[in-house]
Structure formats: structure tokens, C-alpha cells
Design a protein around this motif. Structure first.
Motif, PDB file in Angstrom:
ATOM      1  N   ALA A  38       0.824  -1.219   0.000  1.00  0.00           N
ATOM      2  CA  ALA A  38       0.000   0.000   0.000  1.00  0.00           C
ATOM      3  C   ALA A  38       0.852   1.262   0.000  1.00  0.00           C
ATOM      4  CB  ALA A  38      -0.938  -0.007   1.205  1.00  0.00           C
ATOM      5  N   ALA A  39       1.988   1.226   0.657  1.00  0.00           N
ATOM      6  CA  ALA A  39       2.842   2.410   0.770  1.00  0.00           C
ATOM      7  C   ALA A  39       3.839   2.536  -0.383  1.00  0.00           C
ATOM      8  CB  ALA A  39       3.595   2.384   2.102  1.00  0.00           C
ATOM      9  N   ALA A  40       3.806   1.617  -1.300  1.00  0.00           N
ATOM     10  CA  ALA A  40       4.797   1.603  -2.384  1.00  0.00           C
ATOM     11  C   ALA A  40       4.641   2.757  -3.363  1.00  0.00           C
ATOM     12  CB  ALA A  40       4.726   0.280  -3.134  1.00  0.00           C
ATOM     13  N   HIS A  41       3.463   3.353  -3.427  1.00  0.00           N
ATOM     14  CA  HIS A  41       3.222   4.406  -4.411  1.00  0.00           C
ATOM     15  C   HIS A  41       3.478   5.796  -3.861  1.00  0.00           C
ATOM     16  CE1 HIS A  41       1.746   1.329  -7.021  1.00  0.00           C
ATOM     17  NE2 HIS A  41       0.892   0.934  -6.100  1.00  0.00           N
ATOM     18  N   GLY A  42       4.054   5.871  -2.680  1.00  0.00           N
ATOM     19  CA  GLY A  42       4.358   7.167  -2.093  1.00  0.00           C
ATOM     20  C   GLY A  42       3.807   7.252  -0.687  1.00  0.00           C
ATOM     21  N   PRO A  43       4.066   8.357  -0.018  1.00  0.00           N
ATOM     22  CA  PRO A  43       3.597   8.499   1.361  1.00  0.00           C
ATOM     23  C   PRO A  43       2.089   8.262   1.470  1.00  0.00           C
ATOM     24  CG  PRO A  43       5.051  10.304   0.782  1.00  0.00           C
ATOM     25  CD  PRO A  43       4.776   9.534  -0.493  1.00  0.00           C
ATOM     26  N   ILE A  44       1.709   7.632   2.558  1.00  0.00           N
ATOM     27  CA  ILE A  44       0.306   7.305   2.774  1.00  0.00           C
ATOM     28  C   ILE A  44      -0.058   7.571   4.224  1.00  0.00           C
ATOM     29  CG2 ILE A  44       0.787   4.857   3.208  1.00  0.00           C
ATOM     30  CD1 ILE A  44      -1.875   4.275   1.652  1.00  0.00           C
ATOM     31  N   ARG A  45      -1.246   8.060   4.441  1.00  0.00           N
ATOM     32  CA  ARG A  45      -1.705   8.385   5.791  1.00  0.00           C
ATOM     33  C   ARG A  45      -2.239   7.144   6.490  1.00  0.00           C
ATOM     34  NH1 ARG A  45      -4.994  13.853   5.936  1.00  0.00           N
ATOM     35  NH2 ARG A  45      -4.608  13.449   8.126  1.00  0.00           N
ATOM     36  N   PHE A  46      -2.219   7.197   7.815  1.00  0.00           N
ATOM     37  CA  PHE A  46      -2.685   6.094   8.644  1.00  0.00           C
ATOM     38  C   PHE A  46      -4.122   5.718   8.275  1.00  0.00           C
ATOM     39  CE2 PHE A  46      -4.715   4.227  12.312  1.00  0.00           C
ATOM     40  CZ  PHE A  46      -3.768   3.348  12.816  1.00  0.00           C
ATOM     41  N   THR A  47      -4.982   6.712   8.167  1.00  0.00           N
ATOM     42  CA  THR A  47      -6.395   6.428   7.878  1.00  0.00           C
ATOM     43  C   THR A  47      -6.580   5.788   6.502  1.00  0.00           C
ATOM     44  OG1 THR A  47      -6.704   8.705   7.148  1.00  0.00           O
ATOM     45  CG2 THR A  47      -7.361   8.190   9.401  1.00  0.00           C
ATOM     46  N   ASP A  48      -5.741   6.158   5.545  1.00  0.00           N
ATOM     47  CA  ASP A  48      -5.814   5.542   4.221  1.00  0.00           C
ATOM     48  C   ASP A  48      -5.378   4.078   4.286  1.00  0.00           C
ATOM     49  OD1 ASP A  48      -6.750   7.893   3.049  1.00  0.00           O
ATOM     50  OD2 ASP A  48      -4.716   8.608   2.636  1.00  0.00           O
ATOM     51  N   LEU A  49      -4.355   3.808   5.088  1.00  0.00           N
ATOM     52  CA  LEU A  49      -3.942   2.415   5.294  1.00  0.00           C
ATOM     53  C   LEU A  49      -5.057   1.625   5.967  1.00  0.00           C
ATOM     54  CD1 LEU A  49      -0.259   2.902   6.496  1.00  0.00           C
ATOM     55  CD2 LEU A  49      -0.992   1.696   4.427  1.00  0.00           C
ATOM     56  N   GLU A  50      -5.638   2.221   6.991  1.00  0.00           N
ATOM     57  CA  GLU A  50      -6.706   1.552   7.744  1.00  0.00           C
ATOM     58  C   GLU A  50      -7.897   1.224   6.836  1.00  0.00           C
ATOM     59  OE1 GLU A  50      -8.656   2.193  12.133  1.00  0.00           O
ATOM     60  OE2 GLU A  50      -8.338   3.971  10.900  1.00  0.00           O
ATOM     61  N   ARG A  51      -8.273   2.151   5.989  1.00  0.00           N
ATOM     62  CA  ARG A  51      -9.387   1.924   5.059  1.00  0.00           C
ATOM     63  C   ARG A  51      -9.025   0.945   3.949  1.00  0.00           C
ATOM     64  NH1 ARG A  51      -9.733   7.552   3.882  1.00  0.00           N
ATOM     65  NH2 ARG A  51     -10.237   8.491   5.852  1.00  0.00           N
ATOM     66  N   GLY A  52      -7.776   0.974   3.526  1.00  0.00           N
ATOM     67  CA  GLY A  52      -7.363   0.174   2.377  1.00  0.00           C
ATOM     68  C   GLY A  52      -6.987  -1.267   2.675  1.00  0.00           C
ATOM     69  N   ILE A  53      -6.740  -1.590   3.936  1.00  0.00           N
ATOM     70  CA  ILE A  53      -6.328  -2.948   4.290  1.00  0.00           C
ATOM     71  C   ILE A  53      -7.485  -3.623   5.022  1.00  0.00           C
ATOM     72  CG2 ILE A  53      -4.678  -4.373   5.547  1.00  0.00           C
ATOM     73  CD1 ILE A  53      -2.637  -2.114   5.152  1.00  0.00           C
ATOM     74  N   GLU A  54      -8.179  -4.455   4.296  1.00  0.00           N
ATOM     75  CA  GLU A  54      -9.372  -5.097   4.833  1.00  0.00           C
ATOM     76  C   GLU A  54      -9.036  -6.032   5.995  1.00  0.00           C
ATOM     77  OE1 GLU A  54     -12.853  -8.093   3.283  1.00  0.00           O
ATOM     78  OE2 GLU A  54     -11.853  -6.797   1.836  1.00  0.00           O
ATOM     79  N   GLY A  55      -9.764  -5.860   7.089  1.00  0.00           N
ATOM     80  CA  GLY A  55      -9.641  -6.773   8.218  1.00  0.00           C
ATOM     81  C   GLY A  55      -8.626  -6.381   9.275  1.00  0.00           C
TER      82      GLY A  55
END
Length: 133
Positions: A38-55
Motif C-alpha cells: 500500500a505504501a509503495a506508491h508514495g507516502p500514505i496516511r494512517f487512515t488511508d492504510l486503515e481503510r485500504g487494508i481489509e480486516g
């Protein structure tokens, strides 16, 4: 070889294997792989990680990010805004790792049907009881 020498040899092998196993356990973990991808395309916010990683739970995401940061695979940047904006990015070492993870992901995508068919065939062949019983 005596029993005593065998023990010494296995201790030496385990001493060398342990750090490698520890690193592999960390980077091959279910959540670590997904965060690194998920972070490979550049900086990512915590909430974006939380929403993007199911479970993933908030706590597991926090712990995994902390461990990846500790291992030097992720950097954490806090921007002085209100509320604070926190971003996570891959380090150069993690970018190198991501290339390997991408190859593994590509392999899994290409071979997922083969693996599913092999599992089904194995299950049929090794079923202890017929379904009609």
C-alpha cells in the motif's frame, strides 16, 4: 559424531539462522506485506492504510507500522498541522523489498487457479470419507 558435538553444531546453525528467520517473519507477515504494498506508491496516511487494508484493526496497524519503522522499512513523518497529519513512506531498503514482493504477487496471480485446482484434486484424492456416507 558424538551427541555433544551435534548440539554445538546445531547451536551454531541456529545462531546464524535466527536473525534471518526473524527478518523473514517480520516482512512476510500478513499485515506487513499489505502495508508495504500500500505504501509503495508514495507516502500514505494512517487512515488511508486503515481503510485500504481489509480486516486490520487499528491496534494491529499501529503495532505493525511501529515494527516496520523500528526495522528501518518505513519512515513516519508528522506534519505540524491541526490535527497533526502523519504519513508513512517506504525506505530505500523497503523499496528494494517491494520489488521482490511484487514478483511474488505477480506469481501468485498467474498461478492462483493452478493452486486452487491442485488443492481441489488433492482434497478429492485424500478425502477419508465419501460425501455420500
Amino acid at each position: 559424531m558424538s551427541q555433544r558435538n551435534t548440539g554445538v553444531t546445531s547451536q551454531v546453525v541456529n545462531a546464524h539462522a535466527c536473525p534471518v528467520r526473524e527478518v523473514l517473519d517480520r516482512v512476510a507477515g500478513k499485515w506487513s506485506v499489505q502495508i508495504l504494498v500500500a505504501a509503495a506508491h508514495g507516502p500514505i496516511r494512517f487512515t488511508d492504510l486503515e481503510r485500504g487494508i481489509e480486516g486490520i484493526s487499528r491496534r494491529m496497524l499501529t503495532l505493525t507500522l511501529r515494527n516496520l519503522e523500528r526495522d528501518g522499512l518505513v519512515t513516519r513523518t508528522v506534519h505540524p498541522t491541526v490535527p497533526p497529519k502523519v504519513e508513512y513512506a517506504l525506505t530505500p531498503v523497503a523499496r528494494e523489498l517491494h520489488a521482490s514482493l511484487q514478483q511474488l504477487t505477480d506469481w501468485a496471480e498467474r498461478n492462483r487457479l493452478y493452486v486452487a485446482e491442485a488443492r481441489a484434486a488433492y482434497d478429492i484424492e485424500h478425502d477419508p470419507e465419501p460425501a455420500d456416507a
